[in-house]
Design an enzyme around this catalytic site. Structure first.
Site, short mmCIF file in Angstrom:
data_model
loop_
_atom_site.label_atom_id
_atom_site.label_comp_id
_atom_site.label_asym_id
_atom_site.label_seq_id
_atom_site.Cartn_x
_atom_site.Cartn_y
_atom_site.Cartn_z
N ALA A 105 9.33 7.43 -42.59
CA ALA A 105 8.59 7.38 -43.86
C ALA A 105 8.51 5.93 -44.36
O ALA A 105 9.45 5.16 -44.15
CB ALA A 105 9.27 8.25 -44.91
N GLY A 146 5.45 5.95 -43.08
CA GLY A 146 4.52 6.17 -41.98
C GLY A 146 3.66 4.97 -41.60
O GLY A 146 2.80 5.10 -40.73
N CYS A 150 14.02 -4.52 -43.51
CA CYS A 150 13.39 -5.36 -44.54
C CYS A 150 14.52 -5.98 -45.35
O CYS A 150 14.57 -5.89 -46.57
CB CYS A 150 12.43 -4.55 -45.41
SG CYS A 150 13.16 -3.09 -46.13
#
Lengths: 336, 186
Positions: A147, A149, A266
């Site tokens: 997610a 996506g 990230c």
């Protein structure tokens, strides 16, 4: 060595004593003290820490990924230009664009082209992992934390909707938005599973390629989300490292021999980046392959007083102040 | 582990007869031929069933072996997928009703005859806000019924029911439209 013992052997990394300098900078920019002390260790010079912190105050340039499953990029460019958008193609990715100018209306997330799935709003750095993994149309691919996506749909685009992707997401709300994005973008080669990837450890099949974009502190997203300046305590960071190590171990198990694993976060925290990849190299025997022709600095081979495998310099780091992207870490590993 | 609410309990691969039976409802409503040979040949049709409803998905037939390898691998761990490939229809068992889903619209355009083209983008946008629109019909004659709605450029915008007024205006009542991705899909 088991994961807990491995982490224990690096426990000094999680015992950070902020200096006065770090405290002052933390007060000035609104960060937790320990985070700044780590930045001083990462950059090795205060001048660059200042540049990094200033870089995190500047909003990032918007970017989109043209979705070739639904349209041609020339057609998309033409249509968005007519609406008042100014785009610039990325040098290293033919279907990635910076959005230099936007009209007041419609916003990027509300155009007819967005609804048609002609493009996806995606950070520049976040386009690198799937590009580096570069699955072929005949591959069986595992996306372990999928997610919302962005990367899954990029993988499908690279595979031209052939082969098979197994995409996992354990959160019920997040899997809904994942499915919605895949549907909008015309992805048809993906099996979605709502589950924790760690539970696949005993699965009897192997994958040709694996993308492990792990759950992380999101420390690289500070330019977009200022709450990240104070969100992650050192204990939480330790917990993230533990989870990431568990996930990379499962990824290794599920990867075919000579298969490729791309690990990404990230985050610019070495605890979530080099430390985890170092485990894959030193404990699991994986090999780091050099990432070329994309922006990024070499990853770290030393942090605090600890040394990581020298191979790890072939992984890449991206920073807001240098690369004008979200903070990111990407590593390409091969199972030998 | 998955929790009960959205747990798919089983999946079946539908053969030609079964999928044509499921799609028949849509064939009639939207004036289509979804049992066309190429469409059936190119796809695998999987039905994922929950407690009160099921959904049918399509996956490229050429990838059958890989698909089954992964599904069987999951089954061995007692996992059932949340979705497989592209969802095309939802089957409400109690009402015996079959509803086409948005991604299927792009495919249905190839096989269906009830297609309504919105003449201008302004009305097209309004339709994607889930709003009813009224078009003064100057060209083609439409009969009341269920239609695929497309933009002036021919892009799929959604499903609608059309009513025709005495003044020959076309009233387009949205059933599902691509604006859903904005309103609910995030």
């Amino acid at each position: 060595m088991d994961i807990k013992s491995y982490l224990n052997s690096y426990k000094g990394i999680f015992e950070v004593s902020p200096t006065t300098e770090a405290r002052n900078l933390a007060a000035k920019y609104g960060y937790l003290d320990y985070m700044i002390e780590r930045y001083i260790r990462i950059f090795n010079e205060v001048q660059e820490v200042n540049e990094f912190l200033e870089g995190c105050e500047v909003p990032l340039i918007k970017s989109i990924r043209c979705n070739e499953l639904k349209t041609s990029c020339n057609e998309l460019e033409k249509r968005l230009r007519m609406k008042g958008y100014e785009l610039e193609r990325l040098e290293w990715l033919s279907y990635g664009y910076k959005v230099l100018k936007s009209p007041k209306k419609p916003t990027l997330g509300a155009t007819m082209e967005y609804l048609q799935g002609f493009y996806h709003i995606q950070g520049i750095a976040s386009m690198i992992p799937a590009h580096v993994l570069s699955p072929s149309p005949s591959d069986k691919v595992l996306d372990m934390a999928a997610a919302p996506g962005s990367k899954t749909s990029q993988l499908a685009q690279i595979m031209k909707n052939n082969g098979v992707i197994l995409a996992l997401e354990k959160n019920r709300e997040r899997i809904k938005s994942l499915l919605s994005n895949l549907n909008r973008l015309g992805v048809t080669n993906t099996i979605l599973l709502r589950a924790d990837s760690r539970n696949l450890e005993n699965m009897k099949i192997e994958f040709d390629k694996i993308l492990l974009d792990v759950p992380c502190s999101g420390e690289g997203l500070i330019p977009i989300d200022k709450t990240r300046k104070t969100k992650t305590s050192i204990q939480k960071l330790y917990n993230f490292s533990m989870l990431q190590l568990q996930l990379i171990k499962v990824a290794y198990k599920l990867l075919i021999e000579k298969g490729v694993l791309v690990y990404s976060t990230c985050s610019i925290g070495p605890e979530e980046d080099e430390l985890v990849v170092n485990y894959a190299v030193e404990e699991l025997g994986m090999k780091v392959e050099k990432i070329e022709r994309v922006p990024g600095d070499n990853a770290l081979t030393e942090y605090f007083s600890y040394k990581f495998s020298t191979e790890i310099k072939n992984c890449i780091r991206l920073y807001p102040h240098k690369h004008k992207t979200e903070g990111f870490f990407i590593c390409k590993l091969v199972k030998i | 582990m998955q929790t009960r609410k959205d747990l798919m309990l089983n999946y079946n691969i539908l053969d030609r007869n079964k999928i044509c039976h499921v799609l028949n409802n849509i064939n009639v409503k939207y004036n289509c031929n979804l049992c066309e040979e190429n469409f059936l040949k190119e796809n695998i049709f999987l039905e994922l069933s929950g407690d009160n409803f099921s959904q049918v998905f399509i996956f490229k037939a050429g990838e059958f072996n890989k698909l089954m390898e992964v599904l069987n691998g999951l089954k061995a761990l007692r996992y059932f997928p949340y979705s497989v490939g592209m969802p095309i229809v939802v089957v409400h068992e109690r009402e015996n009703e079959v509803e086409p889903l948005i991604p299927f619209g792009y495919i249905m355009l190839k096989y269906c005859n009830n297609i309504f083209t919105i003449p201008d983008s302004k009305h097209g946008e309004k339709f994607t806000y889930g709003k009813e629109i009224v078009i003064v019909n100057k060209g083609k004659k439409y009969l009341p019924g269920y239609y695929l709605v497309v933009s002036p450029e021919g892009y799929f915008l959604g499903y609608a029911r059309l009513n025709i007024t005495r003044q020959n205006e076309v009233v387009v009542i949205p059933i599902r439209d691509i604006g859903w991705y904005l309103r609910k899909g995030r």
